[in-house]
Enzyme design. Structure first.
Site, PDB file in Angstrom:
ATOM      1  N   GLU A 153       0.804  -1.220   0.000  1.00 27.82           N
ATOM      2  CA  GLU A 153       0.000   0.000   0.000  1.00 27.82           C
ATOM      3  C   GLU A 153       0.839   1.273   0.000  1.00 27.82           C
ATOM      4  O   GLU A 153       0.315   2.367  -0.257  1.00 27.82           O
ATOM      5  CB  GLU A 153      -0.926   0.014   1.225  1.00 27.82           C
ATOM      6  N   GLU A 169       7.383 -21.995   8.124  1.00 19.36           N
ATOM      7  CA  GLU A 169       7.748 -21.098   9.218  1.00 19.36           C
ATOM      8  C   GLU A 169       8.749 -21.751  10.169  1.00 19.36           C
ATOM      9  O   GLU A 169       9.392 -21.074  10.966  1.00 19.36           O
ATOM     10  CB  GLU A 169       6.518 -20.655   9.993  1.00 19.36           C
TER      11      GLU A 169
END
Length: 297
Positions: free
Chosen positions: A83, A114
């Site tokens: 953004e 992960e």
């Protein structure tokens, strides 16, 4: 590793009858629990402010900001980074999100990745992390090996390492220069950190990225004067910003925006200082892109 002691894995006593609640009762319960995200932000205000200050300093020197995480935590970092270019006209390299599993993991679960500490470290090497950069490792439960590996390597390479998690320090130690703990308590759905933990993480990232861009002079008052004019909605916003701040009608605002090369900040400076585009660009450059300073100088 038994993670049952972690705050994010504990049982929320307010939701033990979750499967017996009506839709309205579920909404009310979420609303009640989500109030805790505001308190969590308030309790970490000093660390968040410190992150804003040091990140702005590093980016001002030519450094970069990286978010890194796995699962929901990593996706939120990618979202915030994505953004920044349209909102603040930043180059794509200035703020970057790194997600365990890469682009595919944005839409397809790859949670097993992960656990690979070495992959987090390799991501830092692959992105040539240096002492100019800031790396924010996001791990709701605080234990994600991928994030720990990244932060350790970032510190080794001289970068500013920031940890963002939702568990107390006494439960998990994380290698970081700044340690942000956003304590929202046990989740309504036990262990589902895409809920309150995800919400408070998004809030914190919103504050950090916006605060950094304010410090870098990409905001005038509360207007996004570095907005990237790439579609009709953003062009309309740009024109309204110019009209509101200068008093020009829409047609004149459109002429000014066109003359500036569709750069709102430059258009405003040209109008207020009665200078050409080239002169305004020089003036802005002399003031590190800060419009308010350029006007006063």
């Amino acid at each position: 590793m038994n993670r049952g002691h972690l705050l994010t894995e504990q049982i929320n006593q307010a939701s033990v009858n979750l499967d017996q609640l009506s839709p309205l009762e579920i909404v009310d319960l979420f609303n009640q629990e989500d109030q805790k995200t505001l308190d969590a932000i308030a309790s970490s205000r000093q660390e968040i402010a410190q992150t804003i200050e040091i990140t702005a300093q590093q980016l001002g020197k030519g450094g970069r900001l990286f978010y890194i995480g796995a699962g929901t935590s990593g996706r939120l970092g990618v979202l915030d980074a994505a953004e920044c270019p349209p909102t603040f006209c930043t180059p794509p390299t200035m703020v970057q999100g790194i997600l365990a599993g890469g682009k595919d993991a944005l839409v397809k679960s790859s949670e097993a990745l992960e656990d690979r500490r070495e992959d987090g470290a390799k991501a830092m090497i692959d992105h040539n992390i240096s002492n100019l950069d800031v790396v924010i490792g996001i791990t709701a439960g605080g234990t994600t090996p991928y994030v720990h590996g990244a932060l350790q390597e970032a510190k080794k390479r001289g970068a500013i390492a920031v940890a963002m998690s939702c568990v107390p320090k006494e439960q998990v130690s994380i290698p970081a220069d700044i340690d942000i703990r956003l304590l929202t308590g046990a989740e309504i759905l036990a262990g589902s950190t895409r809920l309150k933990a995800g919400t408070v993480t998004k809030m914190a990232l919103n504050i950090i990225s916006t605060g950094v861009m304010v410090q870098l002079g990409k905001v005038y008052g509360n207007r996004m004067i570095d907005v990237s004019v790439t579609n009709s909605k953003l062009e309309d916003r740009a024109l309204r910003i110019i009209s509101d701040l200068t008093g020009l009608d829409r047609e004149k605002a459109q002429n000014l925006l066109s003359a500036s090369g569709s750069k709102v900040k430059l258009a405003l400076l040209m109008h207020w200082t009665n200078t050409s585009k080239a002169e305004a660009e020089t003036l802005l450059a002399r003031n590190n892109g800060n419009l308010r300073q350029a006007i006063n100088n």
